[in-house]
Design a protein around this motif. Structure first.
Motif, PDB file in Angstrom:
ATOM      1  N   GLY A   1     -21.920 -42.112 -41.163  1.00 31.34           N
ATOM      2  CA  GLY A   1     -21.695 -40.836 -41.929  1.00 31.34           C
ATOM      3  C   GLY A   1     -20.656 -39.907 -41.576  1.00 31.34           C
ATOM      4  N   LEU A   2     -20.404 -39.784 -40.372  1.00 30.00           N
ATOM      5  CA  LEU A   2     -19.155 -38.617 -40.135  1.00 30.00           C
ATOM      6  C   LEU A   2     -18.048 -39.259 -40.541  1.00 30.00           C
TER       7      LEU A   2
ATOM      8  N   LYS B   1     -24.924 -45.802 -34.938  1.00 29.27           N
ATOM      9  CA  LYS B   1     -24.017 -46.360 -36.240  1.00 29.27           C
ATOM     10  C   LYS B   1     -24.195 -45.602 -37.483  1.00 29.27           C
ATOM     11  N   VAL B   2     -25.371 -45.101 -37.736  1.00 27.47           N
ATOM     12  CA  VAL B   2     -25.747 -44.202 -38.804  1.00 27.47           C
ATOM     13  C   VAL B   2     -24.822 -42.958 -38.722  1.00 27.47           C
ATOM     14  N   ILE B   3     -24.876 -42.422 -37.307  1.00 28.27           N
ATOM     15  CA  ILE B   3     -24.275 -41.116 -37.297  1.00 28.27           C
ATOM     16  C   ILE B   3     -22.682 -41.254 -37.676  1.00 28.27           C
TER      17      ILE B   3
ATOM     18  N   CYS C   1     -24.746 -51.478 -51.599  1.00 24.73           N
ATOM     19  CA  CYS C   1     -24.365 -52.462 -50.496  1.00 24.73           C
ATOM     20  C   CYS C   1     -24.571 -52.150 -49.418  1.00 24.73           C
ATOM     21  N   LEU C   2     -24.141 -50.788 -48.760  1.00 27.02           N
ATOM     22  CA  LEU C   2     -24.278 -50.258 -47.640  1.00 27.02           C
ATOM     23  C   LEU C   2     -25.722 -49.737 -47.070  1.00 27.02           C
ATOM     24  N   LEU C   3     -26.485 -49.421 -48.325  1.00 27.23           N
ATOM     25  CA  LEU C   3     -27.836 -49.226 -48.055  1.00 27.23           C
ATOM     26  C   LEU C   3     -28.473 -50.301 -47.603  1.00 27.23           C
TER      27      LEU C   3
ATOM     28  N   PRO D   1     -17.925 -47.761 -42.490  1.00 29.21           N
ATOM     29  CA  PRO D   1     -19.044 -48.116 -42.951  1.00 29.21           C
ATOM     30  C   PRO D   1     -18.959 -49.620 -43.445  1.00 29.21           C
ATOM     31  N   VAL D   2     -17.969 -50.204 -43.780  1.00 31.24           N
ATOM     32  CA  VAL D   2     -17.596 -51.457 -44.406  1.00 31.24           C
ATOM     33  C   VAL D   2     -17.646 -52.188 -43.074  1.00 31.24           C
TER      34      VAL D   2
END
Length: 277
Positions: A241-242, A236-238, A258-260, A77-78
């Motif tokens: 999240g995984l 990217k969201v999937i 920050c991620l949101l 995610p980063v």
């Protein structure tokens, strides 16, 4: 007795860059075979078209190499949040050099993306300067690559032809660069070099990368730009999240914010793409 992916930095880095070489080699071979069998259309292009595309191929090598080095030290995610800052570079180029009109949604999007990436290093409990260094190089290469791609002559090279040149150039350049970067001798430190599972995973990553490339190109040609951006955002969201579920990652309230914020920025970018298409 730890797992091989928990090995020290040098073997882990070599593992990722080695898989990058496998992906480009296998992808290039499969694309060449597909061309010869008539499954992929690669026309005979002029030398001028090929030479004009070479700077983009150099940037492509920078994208995959710096990206693999960054991913060896950063959480997914980063990495994706930093990767999205490339859109800020593209937007700035369109605004300053091409004098294109920018929608308010796109301006807000770039500001959110920049703010999210700028705040991440100060709120990342697993902050690693090497990871962020390579991520910055990666995002600059991505931004420059997309600028070159958008400024090419219409109908000069198709997406498949561009990728074919990228693969061929990457195989050669990564092989030549393996000595000065130290990756050639790092192979001797890798404890699972002679394990068939390692080589099998490299081949599998090459095959999956090839099919992902083909499906992405096909999707891009079948749907409108706004829909394509929405599918990429969803993927990217999937993926992010995984990754949180599958890998160890320390999350704090500030980091989640920050991620949101980065996700909101990309969602606004998708909205602006759909609005303009």
């Amino acid at each position: 007795g730890g797992a091989w992916w928990a090995s020290p930095f040098v073997p882990a880095t070599w593992l990722l860059t080695s898989r990058t070489r496998w992906q480009t080699l296998i992808g290039g071979l499969l694309l060449h075979v597909s061309w010869k069998l008539g499954w992929a259309e690669i026309n005979s292009t002029s030398r001028s078209d090929v030479s004009t595309w070479l700077p983009a191929s150099v940037l492509f090598v920078g994208i995959i190499y710096a990206g693999s080095r960054a991913l060896s030290k950063l959480a997914i995610p980063v990495f994706l949040t930093l990767h999205n800052v490339a859109e800020v570079i593209i937007c700035g180029h369109q605004k300053c050099f091409r004098k294109e009109k920018t929608s308010p949604e796109k301006i807000c999007s770039t500001l959110f993306l920049l703010a999210a990436a700028g705040c991440l290093p100060f709120n990342d409990p697993q902050f690693d300067p090497n990871g962020y260094f390579w991520a910055v190089i990666h995002l600059f290469c991505v931004g420059a690559y997309k600028i070159v791609q958008k400024s090419r002559k219409p109908n000069a090279l198709s997406d498949i032809e561009q990728q074919y040149l990228n693969y061929m150039f990457s195989v050669v350049l990564l092989a030549v660069a393996s000595h000065p970067t130290g990756d050639l001798f790092s192979v001797l430190d890798f404890p699972f070099l002679y394990f068939y599972r390692f080589h099998g995973s490299c081949c599998a990553s090459g095959l999956l990368g090839f099919f992902l490339m083909l499906s992405t190109v096909k999707l891009k040609n079948l749907v409108a730009p706004g829909q394509y951006a929405a599918w990429i955002f969803f993927a990217k969201v999937i993926t992010a999240g995984l990754s949180v579920l599958l890998f160890d990652m320390i999350l704090t309230n500030a980091m989640v914010g920050c991620l949101l914020l980065g996700g909101l920025g990309e969602a606004l970018l998708v909205f602006s793409e759909q609005k303009s298409s």
